[in-house]
Write an enzyme that holds these catalytic residues in place. Structure first.
Site, PDB file in Angstrom:
ATOM      1  CE  LYS A 143     -40.558   9.782  -9.050  1.00 25.41           C
ATOM      2  NZ  LYS A 143     -40.847   9.608  -7.744  1.00 25.41           N
ATOM      3  CD  GLU A 237     -44.749   8.753  -7.253  1.00 22.07           C
ATOM      4  OE1 GLU A 237     -43.237   9.151  -7.669  1.00 22.07           O
ATOM      5  OE2 GLU A 237     -44.789   9.151  -6.116  1.00 22.07           O
ATOM      6  CG  HIS A 249     -37.706   9.897   0.050  1.00 22.64           C
ATOM      7  ND1 HIS A 249     -37.476   8.546   0.424  1.00 22.64           N
ATOM      8  CD2 HIS A 249     -36.656  10.204  -0.871  1.00 22.64           C
ATOM      9  CE1 HIS A 249     -36.288   8.209  -0.147  1.00 22.64           C
ATOM     10  NE2 HIS A 249     -35.709   9.100  -0.961  1.00 22.64           N
TER      11      HIS A 249
HETATM   12  N1  LIG Z   1     -33.921  10.911  -9.277  1.00 22.65           N
HETATM   13  C1  LIG Z   1     -34.000   9.986  -8.452  1.00 22.65           C
HETATM   14  O1  LIG Z   1     -34.719   8.967  -8.553  1.00 22.65           O
HETATM   15  C2  LIG Z   1     -33.497  10.218  -7.031  1.00 22.65           C
HETATM   16  C3  LIG Z   1     -33.330   9.327  -6.097  1.00 22.65           C
HETATM   17  C4  LIG Z   1     -32.680   9.344  -5.324  1.00 22.65           C
HETATM   18  C5  LIG Z   1     -31.999  10.592  -4.801  1.00 22.65           C
HETATM   19  N2  LIG Z   1     -31.834  11.669  -5.707  1.00 22.65           N
HETATM   20  C6  LIG Z   1     -31.260  12.910  -5.733  1.00 22.65           C
HETATM   21  O2  LIG Z   1     -29.921  12.471  -5.597  1.00 22.65           O
HETATM   22  C7  LIG Z   1     -29.208  13.392  -4.831  1.00 22.65           C
HETATM   23  C8  LIG Z   1     -28.044  12.696  -3.754  1.00 22.65           C
HETATM   24  O3  LIG Z   1     -27.257  11.706  -4.622  1.00 22.65           O
HETATM   25  P1  LIG Z   1     -25.859  11.491  -3.901  1.00 22.65           P
HETATM   26  O4  LIG Z   1     -26.110  11.030  -2.647  1.00 22.65           O
HETATM   27  O5  LIG Z   1     -25.213  10.507  -4.929  1.00 22.65           O
HETATM   28  O6  LIG Z   1     -25.129  12.862  -3.699  1.00 22.65           O
HETATM   29  P2  LIG Z   1     -24.036  13.679  -4.549  1.00 22.65           P
HETATM   30  O7  LIG Z   1     -24.628  13.470  -5.900  1.00 22.65           O
HETATM   31  O8  LIG Z   1     -24.003  14.957  -3.873  1.00 22.65           O
HETATM   32  O9  LIG Z   1     -22.594  12.920  -4.381  1.00 22.65           O
HETATM   33  C9  LIG Z   1     -22.239  12.836  -2.962  1.00 22.65           C
HETATM   34  C10 LIG Z   1     -20.772  13.190  -2.952  1.00 22.65           C
HETATM   35  O10 LIG Z   1     -19.815  12.231  -3.532  1.00 22.65           O
HETATM   36  C11 LIG Z   1     -18.933  12.950  -4.397  1.00 22.65           C
HETATM   37  N3  LIG Z   1     -18.739  11.642  -5.434  1.00 22.65           N
HETATM   38  C12 LIG Z   1     -19.454  11.185  -6.293  1.00 22.65           C
HETATM   39  N4  LIG Z   1     -18.851  10.020  -6.870  1.00 22.65           N
HETATM   40  C13 LIG Z   1     -17.769   9.944  -6.083  1.00 22.65           C
HETATM   41  C14 LIG Z   1     -16.719   8.953  -6.092  1.00 22.65           C
HETATM   42  N5  LIG Z   1     -16.918   7.679  -7.153  1.00 22.65           N
HETATM   43  N6  LIG Z   1     -15.739   8.952  -5.253  1.00 22.65           N
HETATM   44  C15 LIG Z   1     -15.289   9.966  -4.420  1.00 22.65           C
HETATM   45  N7  LIG Z   1     -16.564  10.845  -4.380  1.00 22.65           N
HETATM   46  C16 LIG Z   1     -17.498  10.870  -5.078  1.00 22.65           C
HETATM   47  C17 LIG Z   1     -19.514  13.978  -4.953  1.00 22.65           C
HETATM   48  O11 LIG Z   1     -18.700  14.931  -5.623  1.00 22.65           O
HETATM   49  C18 LIG Z   1     -20.384  14.424  -3.846  1.00 22.65           C
HETATM   50  O12 LIG Z   1     -19.407  15.368  -3.010  1.00 22.65           O
HETATM   51  C19 LIG Z   1     -30.336  14.200  -4.046  1.00 22.65           C
HETATM   52  O13 LIG Z   1     -30.320  15.507  -4.839  1.00 22.65           O
HETATM   53  C20 LIG Z   1     -31.580  13.356  -4.345  1.00 22.65           C
HETATM   54  O14 LIG Z   1     -32.718  14.154  -4.406  1.00 22.65           O
HETATM   55  C21 LIG Z   1     -32.722  11.372  -6.763  1.00 22.65           C
HETATM   56 ZN   LIG Z   2     -33.795   9.166  -1.834  1.00 26.19          ZN
END
Ligand SMILES: NC(=O)c1ccc[n+]([C@@H]2O[C@H](COP(=O)([O-])OP(=O)(O)OC[C@H]3O[C@@H](n4cnc5c(N)ncnc54)[C@H](O)[C@@H]3O)[C@@H](O)[C@H]2O)c1
Ligand SMILES: [Zn+2]
Length: 361
Positions: A143, A237, A249
Site C-alpha cells: 500500500k 483488499e 484505523h
Molecule cells: N502503507 C502501509 O501499509 C502503512 C501501514 C502503516 C502505517 N503507514 C503510514 O506510516 C506512517 C507512520 O510511519 P512511522 O511511524 O514509521 O513514522 P515516521 O516515518 O514519521 O517515522 C517516525 C520518526 O522516526 C524517525 N526515524 C526513522 N527511523 C529512525 C531510526 N532508525 N532512528 C531514529 N529515528 C528514526 C523519523 O525521522 C521520524 O521522525 C503514517 O503515515 C502511516 O499512515 C502505512
Molecule cells: Zn497503521
C-alpha cells in the site's frame, strides 16, 4: 537472519529480517537485476544516522547513488513533496535504469512507494524500513499513498516492492515514543489474529520497549508473517480479508486528520482507535468485557495513551464519514469477537459509536 516470502505470483518478494540484513543489500539487488542506479528517498534524521553506511554498501558494489532528502513529517506525504521528488527523479534519470529505495519510516515508505508506483507508470521499489512500525507493517503489502487536506491516504496505489530489507540494527536509535508507536501496530496484529502473540506481548512488554534483540526479532518476524498471509489472500483488499488490518484505523485516521497529524503519532492514534473499536465490539454484543479490559491494559502496558485530549466528538465523527473505508453513508468498523479474532461490521448505530468515542475522549 530470516527470509519471509510474500507469495503474490509474479509480484512475489522476500522480506529479509534480522540483524545485519542491510549488509546483504547490494548482493540481493544484483540478484534481482533491479537496475543500475539507486534513487534513495530518505529524511535528514535517517540520512545522518545511516546514510553513509547504505551509500557505501551500494557504491562499493558499483551502483550509482542519488539521495533525495524530504521533510521529516507527515507533510512528506503531500502532493507538493511527492511531485518535487518526481521532478528531481526525472531530472536525474537520463539513460539509467533507476530504482527507488525507500529508506526511513512509514512516511518515507508511503511517499517513496507512491513515487515509484506512478513515475513512468512504475519503476522498481525497495523498502529499507528503519522504524519498528515500518518494519512490522508499512513496508510489507504494497500500500502506498499520500494525503490530501480532505483526508489521509486518499491518493495512492497498490504497488509491491521487489524486496524488503528489515534490519533491527536500525532500531536502537529510535526514540521510545516511536518504539511505542510500532508496538501499537504489533498489538493490532495480536488482537486481530494471534492470541499467542497477545500473551507474549503481555509477558514481554518491558523487554520489547527496551529494544531487547530477541524479543524484537520474535515480534517483527511474527507480524511480517501475519501480514504476508493476509496480503497473499487479499492483496487489493477486495475480499474483505485485508480489511481486518484496519482494526483501530477508522477512528485513528480521524484523530490524525482532525489534529492535522501533529499531536499524536500514527501508533498513538490507532491505540485510541483500537480501544474505541473494542468498546463498539462490546456494545454490539460481540466481545467479552474481560477481553476488552485485557486490550486496554496491554495498551497501557506499552505506555500508549488511552485518552485523547481536547478533541471534539462531532468533528471526529464527521472525519470518519469521509474515511475511504466507509461505503456511502454506511459506517464500517473492524471489531473483535475475541482476542485473536476480528470481523468487519457495518451500520454501527450512531449512539454506540458516540458512546465508544466518549471512552477515549
Ligand atoms: N502503507 C502501509 O501499509 C502503512 C501501514 C502503516 C502505517 N503507514 C503510514 O506510516 C506512517 C507512520 O510511519 P512511522 O511511524 O514509521 O513514522 P515516521 O516515518 O514519521 O517515522 C517516525 C520518526 O522516526 C524517525 N526515524 C526513522 N527511523 C529512525 C531510526 N532508525 N532512528 C531514529 N529515528 C528514526 C523519523 O525521522 C521520524 O521522525 C503514517 O503515515 C502511516 O499512515 C502505512
Ligand atoms: Zn497503521
Amino acid at each position: 537472519m530470516e527470509t519471509i516470502t510474500v507469495n503474490l505470483g509474479d509480484r512475489s518478494y522476500s522480506v529479509i529480517t534480522g540483524e545485519g540484513a542491510v549488509d546483504q543489500t547490494a548482493a540481493r539487488l544484483k540478484n534481482l537485476r533491479i537496475g543500475s542506479d539507486a534513487y534513495i528517498i530518505t529524511n535528514a534524521v535517517v540520512e545522518k544516522l545511516y546514510g553513509k553506511r547504505l551509500r557505501s554498501i551500494l557504491k562499493r558494489a558499483g551502483f550509482g547513488v542519488r539521495v533525495k532528502v524530504v521533510p521529516d513529517s507527515e507533510r512528506s506525504k503531500s502532493m507538493k513533496t511527492a511531485f518535487d521528488v518526481i521532478r528531481d527523479l526525472a531530472s536525474s534519470d537520463i539513460n539509467k535504469r533507476t530504482f527507488v529505495i525507500a529508506f526511513g519510516g512509514g512516511v518515507i515508505g508511503d511517499c517513496a512507494g507512491f513515487v515509484a508506483a506512478v513515475y513512468k507508470r512504475g519503476i522498481p521499489l525497495v523498502h529499507i524500513p528503519t522504524t519498528l512500525l515500518a518494519q512490522v507493517d508499512s513496508s510489507v503489502g504494497g500500500k502506498t499513498a499520500i494525503d490530501l487536506p480532505e483526508g489521509k491516504n486518499l491518493v495512492g496505489a497498490f504497488y509491491q516492492p521487489r524486496i524488503v530489507i528489515s534490519d533491527i540494527a536500525f532500531l536502537p536509535s529510535l526514540p521510545l515514543r516511536q518504539v511505542r508507536a510500532g508496538c501499537a501496530e504489533i498489538i493490532k496484529y495480536a488482537a486481530i489474529s494471534d492470541a499467542g502473540l497477545f500473551s507474549f506481548l503481555e509477558q514481554n512488554a518491558a523487554a520489547i520497549l527496551s529494544a531487547d534483540r530477541e524479543a524484537l526479532v520474535h515480534v517483527v518476524n511474527r507480524c511480517i508473517r501475519i501480514k504476508a498471509k493476509i496480503v497473499e489472500k487479499d492483496e487489493r483488499e477486495e475480499k474483505g480479508l485485508r480489511t481486518i488490518l484496519n482494526f483501530g484505523h477508522t477512528v485513528g485516521h480521524a484523530i490524525e486528520t482532525v489534529t492535522k497529524y501533529t499531536v499524536y503519532t500514527h501508533g498513538e492514534a490507532i491505540a485510541f482507535g483500537m480501544l474505541a473499536a473494542a468498546e463498539i465490539s462490546v456494545a454490539s454484543g460481540m466481545l467479552d468485557k474481560g477481553d476488552c479490559a485485557r486490550l486496554r491494559s496491554l495498551i497501557a502496558d506499552f505506555a500508549l495513551p488511552v485518552r485523547a485530549k481536547n478533541l471534539d466528538l462531532d468533528k471526529l465523527i464527521a472525519a470518519q464519514y469521509r474515511d475511504k473505508k466507509f461505503s456511502g453513508s454506511r459506517n464500517r468498523f473492524v471489531v473483535l469477537k475475541a482476542i485473536g479474532t476480528a470481523v468487519v461490521t457495518e451500520d454501527v448505530p450512531l449512539q454506540i459509536l458516540r458512546k465508544a468515542l466518549r471512552t477515549i475522549l
